[in-house]
Write a protein that holds these residues in place. Structure first.
Motif: not given
Length: 215
Positions: A104-114, A208-212, A87-98
């Motif tokens: 959908a953005t977090a799904a690949p990272f969650a798949a790799g993590w689990f 966390l917000m400052s790093l992203t 959500a922070i990444g999409r917000g910083n890029h001006g993309e929707g945060v629905f």
């Protein structure tokens, strides 16, 4: 001379009666036949072995429920951390945060993590424990294996290799989010009792917000 005689036997006025020498011994009274029979009959005798076994089973059940509850909390917290990262990444890029877009953005990272969790032990005993060091180390192992795998999954889904700045920021941000969350979770359970002051959650979120912010 003085002549002594035995005192005459009473006719039942005394409390005790002398038993005849040739009389048979008295029979023992059955349990619960005395005046306190109503009280003794309500007593339930439980063997010590049974009490010990029941107590052990109760403690084991509590430990099992606590372990399961902490594992569920870790899963929920990991998903929340990755969703917040997306959500922070999409917000910083001006993309929707629905919610659907963030998921959908977090799904690949969650798949790799689990998917990396069985190898990295991100839900093992150390990760579920109350010691910050082992919990953070388990999270670091999962991050080192799972997040690069998530970047690969994202590249496959997008059909392109992620740009280098995106890779660097993703690795740094997810490392702070996941390892920081896991360390806080262990510390909240009382792992560090050396008197160190707990960090302010608002300060942690600001970091966390400052790093992203540049993502």
């Amino acid at each position: 001379s003085v002549e002594t005689t035995d005192p005459p036997a009473t006719g039942g006025g005394g409390r005790f009666k002398r038993r005849a020498p040739d009389a048979p011994p008295p029979k023992p009274s059955p349990l619960g036949a005395g005046p306190d029979a109503a009280k003794t009959s309500s007593i339930k005798v439980i063997p010590v072995e049974q009490r010990s076994r029941d107590a052990f089973q109760g403690v084991a059940k509590v430990d099992e429920e606590d372990t399961r509850g902490r594992a569920v909390a870790l899963v929920a917290g990991d998903i929340a951390a990755l969703m917040l990262f997306a959500a922070i990444g999409r917000g910083n890029h001006g993309e929707g945060v629905f919610l659907a877009d963030v998921a959908a953005t977090a799904a690949p990272f969650a798949a790799g993590w689990f998917l990396a969790s069985p190898v990295a032990g991100t839900f093992g005993e150390a990760a579920r424990g109350a010691k910050v060091g082992p919990a953070a180390a388990a999270a670091a192992k999962g991050w080192a294996l799972g997040i690069p795998a998530g970047l690969v999954f994202r590249g496959i889904a997008k059909g392109a290799v992620p740009p280098k700045p995106f890779v660097i920021v993703s690795l740094a941000a997810t490392g702070v989010f996941l390892i920081g969350w896991r360390a806080w979770f262990a510390k909240s359970a009382g792992g560090d009792v050396d008197g160190n002051k707990k960090g302010n959650p608002l300060e942690f979120m600001g970091l966390l917000m400052s790093l992203t912010k540049r993502w």
